[in-house]
Design an enzyme around this catalytic site. Structure first.
Site, mmCIF file in Angstrom:
data_model
loop_
_atom_site.group_PDB
_atom_site.id
_atom_site.type_symbol
_atom_site.label_atom_id
_atom_site.label_comp_id
_atom_site.label_asym_id
_atom_site.label_seq_id
_atom_site.Cartn_x
_atom_site.Cartn_y
_atom_site.Cartn_z
ATOM 1 N N ILE A 168 0.333 -5.910 -11.162
ATOM 2 C CA ILE A 168 0.860 -4.557 -11.731
ATOM 3 C C ILE A 168 2.116 -4.272 -11.255
ATOM 4 C CG2 ILE A 168 -1.388 -3.637 -12.869
ATOM 5 C CD1 ILE A 168 -0.017 -2.001 -9.743
ATOM 6 N N ARG A 206 5.629 -6.164 -10.240
ATOM 7 C CA ARG A 206 6.814 -6.852 -10.995
ATOM 8 C C ARG A 206 6.805 -8.349 -11.063
ATOM 9 N NH1 ARG A 206 7.697 -2.518 -12.012
ATOM 10 N NH2 ARG A 206 9.578 -1.085 -12.020
ATOM 11 N N HIS A 241 3.223 -4.766 -19.988
ATOM 12 C CA HIS A 241 3.968 -3.916 -19.092
ATOM 13 C C HIS A 241 3.645 -2.531 -19.491
ATOM 14 C CE1 HIS A 241 7.280 -3.361 -16.037
ATOM 15 N NE2 HIS A 241 6.300 -2.466 -16.065
ATOM 16 N N LEU A 270 0.847 -1.233 0.067
ATOM 17 C CA LEU A 270 0.098 -0.213 0.009
ATOM 18 C C LEU A 270 0.893 1.235 0.089
ATOM 19 C CD1 LEU A 270 -3.099 0.219 -0.155
ATOM 20 C CD2 LEU A 270 -2.925 1.130 2.299
ATOM 21 N N GLY A 271 1.863 1.546 -0.978
ATOM 22 C CA GLY A 271 2.426 2.658 -1.358
ATOM 23 C C GLY A 271 1.745 3.698 -2.206
ATOM 24 N N ARG A 272 2.553 4.363 -2.817
ATOM 25 C CA ARG A 272 1.566 5.767 -3.321
ATOM 26 C C ARG A 272 0.649 4.820 -4.457
ATOM 27 N NH1 ARG A 272 7.183 7.117 -3.998
ATOM 28 N NH2 ARG A 272 7.707 8.895 -2.951
ATOM 29 N N ILE A 273 1.070 3.961 -5.142
ATOM 30 C CA ILE A 273 0.084 3.172 -6.324
ATOM 31 C C ILE A 273 -1.022 2.374 -5.619
ATOM 32 C CG2 ILE A 273 -0.008 1.511 -8.067
ATOM 33 C CD1 ILE A 273 2.821 2.508 -8.887
ATOM 34 N N ASP A 292 0.157 -7.585 -16.129
ATOM 35 C CA ASP A 292 0.728 -6.673 -16.930
ATOM 36 C C ASP A 292 2.544 -6.570 -16.793
ATOM 37 O OD1 ASP A 292 0.803 -4.084 -18.490
ATOM 38 O OD2 ASP A 292 1.561 -3.122 -16.612
ATOM 39 N N GLU A 317 10.113 -10.711 -18.836
ATOM 40 C CA GLU A 317 9.453 -10.110 -20.105
ATOM 41 C C GLU A 317 10.423 -9.416 -20.994
ATOM 42 O OE1 GLU A 317 8.477 -5.904 -17.784
ATOM 43 O OE2 GLU A 317 7.489 -7.417 -17.142
#
Length: 310
Positions: free
Chosen positions: A227, A229, A276, A150-153, A253, A258
């Site tokens: 979304i 890594r 991605h 639960l960081g910025r994103i 994503d 990848e």
């Protein structure tokens, strides 16, 4: 004044490449035949520029000793930050400016995976709608959302969950002040969740954090959305869970190798695969490019970075 010389660790987006070339002299490290010998030699570079996907190992950090490395992207798992600290390298990245677009795409993946939107699109285009009705999807509204990181994103994704009437719990290193629903046990979070969404950092600390045990706990009615890594998910365990029907579906994503993606994930009817692209909007790309340049200009003018990596 003469333009500063920057070591370019790897290829950059076309827009950033051209904007940097207008301001600096760039040298492409990835075209050097003997990378290690080149880095070991004394070089007159004033700094370096890179992307999150390009490795900046100890050799790069040593070559940039006391100077600056500006990174296009948020992820730092491929930057040897311990070496950067030892060699007094000033490292910046591009946080915040991509947060909202990544959060938007996360919700796009939730909806696309649960409601089988890409599959329905292909169904109509192939003409199958003339022969039969499309199958049923899974409702999103009111379901339980578990967020890993639960960081910025992650926080931006959580804010959007209110519009879908979804209760939320989250897992991370510690609870966030003022945000209820912290779950210290990832398996317990997976058992509770209908959608388990990954927005944590990559790197050794989270390598295969989502393994067979977590996927089994999420269960045949659950969906995994990544979304973060690709390294966070054990893709072998993911393929097995999907193959055995012990996981409802996945929206991805990012991937372990990848742009390589296993044929099984590409072909599975309950998997949505994206290239991605979470931060790939015109608005975000421009803001990221500007922040890379602003960090470099701030450093060369004042010795300070606008968004230093902690």
């Amino acid at each position: 004044m003469p333009r500063q010389r920057l070591l370019q660790i790897g290829p950059l987006p076309e827009g950033l490449q051209s904007r940097l070339e207008e301001r600096y002299h760039l040298h492409p490290l990835w075209l050097e035949g003997d990378r290690e010998s080149f880095l070991a030699a004394a070089t007159p570079f004033d700094g370096a520029v890179t992307m999150s996907r390009h490795a900046c190992d100890e050799a790069v950090m040593k070559a940039m000793s006391g100077r600056v490395i500006a990174c296009f992207g948020v992820g730092t798992e491929r930057l040897d930050l311990s070496a950067a600290q030892r060699f007094s390298v000033h490292v910046s990245n591009t946080p915040d400016v991509l947060t909202e677009c990544v959060a938007d795409l996360a919700w796009g993946l939730i909806l696309a995976t649960a409601r089988q939107i890409p599959q329905a699109h292909a169904f109509v285009r192939s003409g199958q709608w003339h022969q039969r009705a499309f199958g049923l999807g899974t409702r999103v509204h009111g379901k339980r959302l578990g967020i890993v990181g639960l960081g910025r994103i992650g926080h931006a994704i959580w804010r959007r969950s209110a519009g879908f009437g979804m209760p939320m719990r989250y897992h991370g290193n510690a609870p966030k002040a003022g945000i209820p629903g912290y779950e210290p046990d990832l398996v317990a979070l997976a058992q509770w969740s209908d959608f388990l969404l990954l927005s944590c950092q990559g790197g050794p600390e989270t390598h295969h954090l989502v393994n067979r045990t977590v996927l089994d706990a999420l269960g045949p009615g659950g969906f995994l959305i990544n979304i973060a890594r690709g390294s966070v998910v054990d893709e072998t365990a993911l393929a097995q869970a999907l193959s055995h029907g012990t996981l409802g579906g996945a929206g991805l994503d990012v991937y372990a190798s990848e742009p390589g993606i296993s044929a099984f994930l590409l072909e599975h009817q309950h998997v949505v695969t994206l290239p991605h692209m979470a931060a790939s909007t015109h608005e975000t790309r421009q803001a990221m490019e500007e922040l890379v340049i602003d960090n470099l200009e701030s450093y060369f003018q004042s010795g300070r970075l606008l968004t230093p990596v902690p």
